[in-house]
Design an enzyme around this catalytic site. Structure first.
Site, PDB file in Angstrom:
ATOM      1  N   GLY A 183       0.605  -1.240  -0.165  1.00  0.00           N
ATOM      2  CA  GLY A 183      -0.121   0.123  -0.142  1.00  0.00           C
ATOM      3  C   GLY A 183       0.792   1.284  -0.028  1.00  0.00           C
ATOM      4  O   GLY A 183       0.501   2.092  -0.714  1.00  0.00           O
ATOM      5  N   THR A 184       1.843   1.319   0.851  1.00  0.00           N
ATOM      6  CA  THR A 184       2.853   2.536   0.869  1.00  0.00           C
ATOM      7  C   THR A 184       3.442   2.854  -0.407  1.00  0.00           C
ATOM      8  O   THR A 184       3.200   3.956  -1.026  1.00  0.00           O
ATOM      9  CB  THR A 184       3.947   2.053   1.903  1.00  0.00           C
ATOM     10  OG1 THR A 184       3.245   1.923   3.382  1.00  0.00           O
ATOM     11  CG2 THR A 184       4.743   3.243   2.098  1.00  0.00           C
TER      12      THR A 184
ATOM     13  N   ASN B  80      -8.203   3.590   8.042  1.00  0.00           N
ATOM     14  CA  ASN B  80      -7.932   2.372   8.803  1.00  0.00           C
ATOM     15  C   ASN B  80      -7.983   2.484  10.588  1.00  0.00           C
ATOM     16  O   ASN B  80      -8.224   1.393  10.990  1.00  0.00           O
ATOM     17  CB  ASN B  80      -6.326   2.329   8.643  1.00  0.00           C
ATOM     18  CG  ASN B  80      -5.596   3.425   8.670  1.00  0.00           C
ATOM     19  OD1 ASN B  80      -5.897   4.398   7.939  1.00  0.00           O
ATOM     20  ND2 ASN B  80      -4.680   3.622   9.490  1.00  0.00           N
TER      21      ASN B  80
ATOM     22  N   GLN C 136      -8.027  -0.331   2.871  1.00  0.00           N
ATOM     23  CA  GLN C 136      -8.931  -0.852   3.834  1.00  0.00           C
ATOM     24  C   GLN C 136     -10.159  -1.530   3.297  1.00  0.00           C
ATOM     25  O   GLN C 136     -10.776  -2.146   3.739  1.00  0.00           O
ATOM     26  CB  GLN C 136      -9.157   0.102   5.028  1.00  0.00           C
ATOM     27  CG  GLN C 136      -7.948   0.334   6.043  1.00  0.00           C
ATOM     28  CD  GLN C 136      -7.553  -0.942   6.807  1.00  0.00           C
ATOM     29  OE1 GLN C 136      -8.249  -2.010   6.979  1.00  0.00           O
ATOM     30  NE2 GLN C 136      -6.288  -1.038   7.193  1.00  0.00           N
TER      31      GLN C 136
ATOM     32  N   SER D   2      -3.273  -3.436  -0.737  1.00  0.00           N
ATOM     33  CA  SER D   2      -2.181  -4.209  -0.017  1.00  0.00           C
ATOM     34  C   SER D   2      -2.530  -5.788   0.277  1.00  0.00           C
ATOM     35  O   SER D   2      -3.559  -5.907   0.901  1.00  0.00           O
ATOM     36  CB  SER D   2      -1.608  -3.686   1.102  1.00  0.00           C
ATOM     37  OG  SER D   2      -0.668  -4.121   1.611  1.00  0.00           O
TER      38      SER D   2
ATOM     39  N   HIS E 254      -1.428  -7.804   2.589  1.00  0.00           N
ATOM     40  CA  HIS E 254      -1.543  -8.242   3.760  1.00  0.00           C
ATOM     41  C   HIS E 254      -2.658  -7.810   4.700  1.00  0.00           C
ATOM     42  O   HIS E 254      -2.804  -8.490   5.764  1.00  0.00           O
ATOM     43  CB  HIS E 254      -0.097  -8.041   4.576  1.00  0.00           C
ATOM     44  CG  HIS E 254       0.042  -6.499   5.033  1.00  0.00           C
ATOM     45  ND1 HIS E 254      -0.174  -6.128   6.131  1.00  0.00           N
ATOM     46  CD2 HIS E 254       0.570  -5.811   4.230  1.00  0.00           C
ATOM     47  CE1 HIS E 254       0.056  -4.804   6.420  1.00  0.00           C
ATOM     48  NE2 HIS E 254       0.627  -4.333   5.202  1.00  0.00           N
TER      49      HIS E 254
ATOM     50  N   THR F  22      12.994  -7.207 -10.375  1.00  0.00           N
ATOM     51  CA  THR F  22      12.561  -8.602 -10.772  1.00  0.00           C
ATOM     52  C   THR F  22      11.404  -8.929  -9.810  1.00  0.00           C
ATOM     53  O   THR F  22      11.350  -8.485  -8.537  1.00  0.00           O
ATOM     54  CB  THR F  22      13.676  -9.682 -10.253  1.00  0.00           C
ATOM     55  OG1 THR F  22      14.836  -9.291 -11.102  1.00  0.00           O
ATOM     56  CG2 THR F  22      13.348 -11.055 -10.434  1.00  0.00           C
TER      57      THR F  22
ATOM     58  N   CYS G 221       1.526   3.215  13.040  1.00  0.00           N
ATOM     59  CA  CYS G 221       2.365   4.150  12.708  1.00  0.00           C
ATOM     60  C   CYS G 221       2.328   5.070  14.134  1.00  0.00           C
ATOM     61  O   CYS G 221       3.388   5.916  14.517  1.00  0.00           O
ATOM     62  CB  CYS G 221       2.274   5.004  11.658  1.00  0.00           C
ATOM     63  SG  CYS G 221       1.762   3.974  10.244  1.00  0.00           S
TER      64      CYS G 221
END
Ligand code: PLP
Length: 386
Positions: free
Chosen positions: A69-70, A150, A178, A198, A200, A236, A324
């Protein structure tokens, strides 16, 4: 252990891990090489790309794989601004975005002299589309608003904001991290030009994500190297990660509706029990327009961090806001933007449910937390003076 921090990350689904396995070992090939196993690897990547595209109602050639996501947010925002900096220097975003958006905007302000409007939100965390419209100037080249927050789970009016962006011929990026895998998404219906996700956050592996880029929308790459991802995001490929992300999308599409109804019921029960048993507590976020798995509360006269430590001793994993923000002394920028005073924002807790949570998890948490709060308040000078 009771895990109630799924907005921070989720466990990787066993079927995802299984699917990824051979791409670490016997199928280790570089997809850019010429021999047959590499071609097979390339095909597997393209299958994953179509799985991601399907979940978003996009086409495969509109999907770029990133590290998460970042990075997706960075590419969309910086990539657009670098391309269009001769056309204008104004960005519109909101005060409650993830730091991956906010700090990218700050970088562009500092390094390249962009002007950024950080739109306020109402007490529920909603961005007003009218505010977006009013903030637009001749210089505006980008709007970036998240699909759902989030920390508090509030779901933003993306479709409406997208329509405004389109009418004004301004690029619209949406941090969809989210909502991806949680809610049905059609990037076409949402009128977005960029959409970040993202793996995860929805039972896929960490360190892999994707960026939807609407056909015809251009941006300047922020990294340079080979021809991978059409040179737009070289390096890669993270083959096992990409395969895992594709599988996670497929599973999410199948389980989404079931997850939603189950988690909403449990979340609502947790909310009800906590409201009943903890005096001087507020629920943050929108009452209805909220992610079905998210409960964010402020418990007055208690520190969020103290509650977290006590919950941890009971084997309950929760959060005091964003991953964060945890560990810093500043209260959450999201809660402050809702107009919650500093001292109350410090008493925040976020529970975010997931697929494996049970009624027993919720009952235990609802039983334990009021006792923790009572104990902590007994030691609080503020509670005494009340
Ligand atoms: C987790 C999260 C991100 C960052 O995603 P990573 O894959 O961890 O880099 C960005 N935006 C939102 C809304 C998030 O919840």
């Amino acid at each position: 252990m009771i895990y109630l921090d799924h907005n921070a990350t989720t466990p990787c689904d066993a079927a995802v891990v299984e699917e990824m396995k051979k791409w670490h070992t016997e199928m280790f090939f570089n997809p850019s090489s010429i021999y047959q196993p590499s071609q097979e690897t390339k095909q597997a990547i393209e299958k994953a790309r179509s799985q991601v595209a399907k979940m978003l109602d996009a086409s495969s050639d509109e999907i770029i794989f990133t590290s998460g996501g970042t990075e997706s947010n960075n590419i969309a925002i910086t990539g657009t601004c670098l391309l269009k900096k001769n056309k204008g220097s104004h960005i519109i975003t909101s005060l409650i975005e993830h730091h991956a958006v906010l700090n990218t905007c700050k970088f562009l302000e500092k390094q390249f002299g962009f002007n950024v409007t950080y739109l306020p939100v109402d007490k529920y965390g909603l961005v007003d589309p009218d505010d977006v419209k009013k903030a637009i100037t001749d210089e505006t080249i980008l709007i970036s608003i998240m699909a759902a927050n989030n920390e508090i789970g509030t779901i933003e009016p993306i479709e409406e904001i997208g329509r405004i962006a389109k009418e004004n011929d301004i690029i619209f990026h949406c941090d969809g991290v989210q909502v991806a895998g949680k809610l049905p998404i059609s990037v076409k219906q949402l009128n977005v030009d960029f959409f970040s996700l993202s793996a995860h956050k929805f039972y896929g592996p960490k360190g892999i994500g994707a960026l939807y880029v609407r056909k015809g929308v251009k941006f300047r790459p922020i990294t340079y190297g080979g021809h991978q991802e059409r040179g737009l995001r070289p390096g890669t490929e993270n083959v096992p990660g990409i395969i895992g992300l594709g599988k996670a999308c497929e599973i999410a599409e199948n389980l989404m509706a079931e997850d939603a109804s189950k988690e909403k019921e449990l979340r609502d029960l947790l909310e009800k029990k906590l409201v009943e048993n903890i005096p001087e507590m507020i629920v943050n976020g929108h009452p209805e327009k909220r992610l079905y798995n998210t409960l964010n509360i402020c418990v007055k006269y208690v520190e969020g961090e103290s509650m977290l430590l006590h919950l941890d001793m009971e084997g309950i994993c929760a959060s005091s806001g964003s991953a964060c923000t945890s560990g810093s002394l500043e209260p959450s920028h999201v809660l402050l933007a809702l107009g919650i005073p500093h001292e109350i924002a410090h008493g925040s807790l976020r529970f975010s449910l997931g697929r494996a949570n049970t009624l027993a998890d919720i009952e235990k948490t609802a039983e334990v937390l009021p006792k923790i709060v009572e104990k902590l308040r007994k030691m609080s000078p503020f509670w005494d003076k009340k």
